[in-house]
Design a protein around this motif. Structure first.
Motif, PDB file in Angstrom:
ATOM      1  N   UNK A  25     -29.843  29.019 -65.863  1.00  0.00           N
ATOM      2  CA  UNK A  25     -30.994  29.333 -66.706  1.00  0.00           C
ATOM      3  C   UNK A  25     -31.649  30.571 -66.115  1.00  0.00           C
ATOM      4  N   UNK A  26     -32.104  31.449 -66.973  1.00  0.00           N
ATOM      5  CA  UNK A  26     -32.759  32.648 -66.464  1.00  0.00           C
ATOM      6  C   UNK A  26     -34.223  32.356 -66.131  1.00  0.00           C
ATOM      7  N   UNK A  27     -34.738  33.145 -65.227  1.00  0.00           N
ATOM      8  CA  UNK A  27     -36.165  33.054 -64.891  1.00  0.00           C
ATOM      9  C   UNK A  27     -36.992  33.391 -66.130  1.00  0.00           C
ATOM     10  N   UNK A  28     -36.488  34.303 -66.970  1.00  0.00           N
ATOM     11  CA  UNK A  28     -37.191  34.663 -68.211  1.00  0.00           C
ATOM     12  C   UNK A  28     -37.366  33.443 -69.115  1.00  0.00           C
ATOM     13  N   UNK A  29     -36.370  32.555 -69.141  1.00  0.00           N
ATOM     14  CA  UNK A  29     -36.477  31.320 -69.924  1.00  0.00           C
ATOM     15  C   UNK A  29     -37.578  30.428 -69.366  1.00  0.00           C
ATOM     16  N   UNK A  30     -37.627  30.315 -68.058  1.00  0.00           N
ATOM     17  CA  UNK A  30     -38.688  29.510 -67.434  1.00  0.00           C
ATOM     18  C   UNK A  30     -40.056  30.127 -67.718  1.00  0.00           C
ATOM     19  N   UNK A  31     -40.154  31.449 -67.609  1.00  0.00           N
ATOM     20  CA  UNK A  31     -41.419  32.127 -67.895  1.00  0.00           C
ATOM     21  C   UNK A  31     -41.844  31.906 -69.346  1.00  0.00           C
ATOM     22  N   UNK A  32     -40.877  31.944 -70.268  1.00  0.00           N
ATOM     23  CA  UNK A  32     -41.196  31.732 -71.681  1.00  0.00           C
ATOM     24  C   UNK A  32     -41.699  30.311 -71.930  1.00  0.00           C
ATOM     25  N   UNK A  33     -41.140  29.360 -71.200  1.00  0.00           N
ATOM     26  CA  UNK A  33     -41.526  27.954 -71.398  1.00  0.00           C
ATOM     27  C   UNK A  33     -42.790  27.572 -70.626  1.00  0.00           C
ATOM     28  N   UNK A  34     -42.916  28.052 -69.386  1.00  0.00           N
ATOM     29  CA  UNK A  34     -44.011  27.637 -68.515  1.00  0.00           C
ATOM     30  C   UNK A  34     -45.077  28.710 -68.314  1.00  0.00           C
ATOM     31  N   UNK A  35     -44.822  29.918 -68.794  1.00  0.00           N
ATOM     32  CA  UNK A  35     -45.749  31.024 -68.567  1.00  0.00           C
ATOM     33  C   UNK A  35     -45.367  31.758 -67.296  1.00  0.00           C
ATOM     34  N   UNK A  36     -45.990  32.886 -67.074  1.00  0.00           N
ATOM     35  CA  UNK A  36     -45.638  33.719 -65.917  1.00  0.00           C
ATOM     36  C   UNK A  36     -46.522  33.428 -64.713  1.00  0.00           C
ATOM     37  N   UNK A  37     -47.047  32.244 -64.662  1.00  0.00           N
ATOM     38  CA  UNK A  37     -47.884  31.815 -63.546  1.00  0.00           C
ATOM     39  C   UNK A  37     -47.083  31.889 -62.243  1.00  0.00           C
ATOM     40  N   UNK A  38     -47.688  32.387 -61.162  1.00  0.00           N
ATOM     41  CA  UNK A  38     -46.983  32.444 -59.875  1.00  0.00           C
ATOM     42  C   UNK A  38     -46.493  31.077 -59.385  1.00  0.00           C
ATOM     43  N   UNK A  39     -47.097  30.009 -59.868  1.00  0.00           N
ATOM     44  CA  UNK A  39     -46.664  28.678 -59.440  1.00  0.00           C
ATOM     45  C   UNK A  39     -45.234  28.378 -59.880  1.00  0.00           C
ATOM     46  N   UNK A  40     -44.752  29.052 -60.928  1.00  0.00           N
ATOM     47  CA  UNK A  40     -43.366  28.860 -61.368  1.00  0.00           C
ATOM     48  C   UNK A  40     -42.416  29.362 -60.284  1.00  0.00           C
ATOM     49  N   UNK A  41     -42.668  30.553 -59.766  1.00  0.00           N
ATOM     50  CA  UNK A  41     -41.826  31.106 -58.703  1.00  0.00           C
ATOM     51  C   UNK A  41     -41.872  30.230 -57.453  1.00  0.00           C
ATOM     52  N   UNK A  42     -43.043  29.737 -57.116  1.00  0.00           N
ATOM     53  CA  UNK A  42     -43.192  28.854 -55.952  1.00  0.00           C
ATOM     54  C   UNK A  42     -42.412  27.558 -56.182  1.00  0.00           C
ATOM     55  N   UNK A  43     -42.481  27.030 -57.393  1.00  0.00           N
ATOM     56  CA  UNK A  43     -41.770  25.789 -57.707  1.00  0.00           C
ATOM     57  C   UNK A  43     -40.259  25.988 -57.649  1.00  0.00           C
ATOM     58  N   UNK A  44     -39.755  27.124 -58.133  1.00  0.00           N
ATOM     59  CA  UNK A  44     -38.321  27.409 -58.058  1.00  0.00           C
ATOM     60  C   UNK A  44     -37.894  27.495 -56.594  1.00  0.00           C
TER      61      UNK A  44
END
Length: 64
Positions: A25-44
């Motif tokens: 899955x691309x990070x862009x897909x995660x950003x589209x679903x969860x937003x570009x919040x920095x917590x997404x990168x931390x969670x990954x």
């Protein structure tokens, strides 16, 4: 160790949409679903450190 809320949500989303081991899955897909919040990168990063996912490159997450 208990996962953070965001990491748990990402893992659940990944398992719902990409069930096969090695699926990507691309990070862009995660950003589209969860937003570009920095917590997404931390969670990954958290999921990677715990062995739930791999990160073959900076834009992709892969299930283990």
């Amino acid at each position: 160790m208990q996962l953070s809320k965001t990491a748990s949500e990402i893992l659940a989303f990944f398992r719902e949409t990409h069930r096969k081991p090695g699926a990507r899955m691309t990070i862009a897909t995660l950003d589209a679903h969860f937003g570009t919040d920095p917590s997404v990168a931390v969670a990954v990063s958290e999921l990677k450190q715990l062995g739930y996912v791999g990160v073959p490159d900076s834009g992709t997450v892969q299930s283990n």
